[in-house]
Design an enzyme around this catalytic site. Sequence first.
Site, short mmCIF file in Angstrom:
data_model
loop_
_atom_site.label_atom_id
_atom_site.label_comp_id
_atom_site.label_asym_id
_atom_site.label_seq_id
_atom_site.Cartn_x
_atom_site.Cartn_y
_atom_site.Cartn_z
N SER A 111 1.01 -0.65 -0.02
CA SER A 111 0.33 0.06 0.09
C SER A 111 0.59 1.43 -0.53
O SER A 111 1.85 1.25 0.58
CB SER A 111 -0.51 0.02 1.23
OG SER A 111 -1.41 1.00 1.26
N TYR A 114 -1.66 -0.27 10.22
CA TYR A 114 -1.78 -0.63 8.97
C TYR A 114 -0.50 -0.32 8.29
O TYR A 114 0.69 -1.11 7.76
CB TYR A 114 -3.00 0.15 8.43
CG TYR A 114 -3.13 -0.82 6.92
CD1 TYR A 114 -3.08 -1.87 6.98
CD2 TYR A 114 -2.77 0.39 6.16
CE1 TYR A 114 -3.42 -1.76 5.57
CE2 TYR A 114 -3.59 0.18 4.62
CZ TYR A 114 -3.72 -1.07 4.13
OH TYR A 114 -3.74 -1.53 2.72
#
Length: 245
Positions: A138, A151
Amino acid sequence: MNRILIVGATSAIAEAAARRFAERGDTLFLVARSRDKLDPVAQDLSVRGAARATAYAMDADDLAAHGAMLDAAEADLGGIDTAFIAYGTLPDQTACAADPAAAVAAWHTNAVSVIALVTDLANRMQAHGAGLIAVISSVAGDRGRASNYVYGSAKAGVNTFLDGLRHRLHGSGVDVLTIRPGLVDTPMTADLPKGPLFASADKVGGDIVAAIDKRRAVVYTPAFWRVIMTVIKAVPRTVFHRTKL
């Protein structure tokens, strides 16, 4: 015809990529936690033209189950040309900040389990002298931000791991692709307000297949995220800490 393992095959992005693999007649070994969700995906991909689409249920958090799954994939496919790792969770940052167990669980799914699985895959491919490992990370891993640092840090760990693995495997015949999507309109982001920076899963899936075919090292998708993250990383800390990113 490629022999492709997809772990996290019921995710929207994985399905979008898998449809392209199927339409050109590739052989697929599909892995996800829920067999009920996985079987319809396998059936759809078979109809779309996959040479074969085998469904295999496994929870990737169960590290002890990885070896048996990879054995099954190799036996079914006759060898793995491409492994596409496409699973993950988007944890609640507030909950992770309040509860160490929640933070560790998020890291286990998004980093620890991925590192364990990719290590086994890399060793198997290196022994055969060929293969490609593609992993969805990501853009969140490019810089820690208050809104999603648990995250993001897990993805940063995966990014660095893949960088090192790519270096280790250089010249071995095994390639490693790090996929860094930005905001994608999927069930995982259903609760987030949508804006112009959101891309469709189909767009991202197409970019991933193109990057796999070109045996790229890193791909940002959509491509404009490379520019955005370059700017965000360049912002001085004193300025950055005044933002609400």
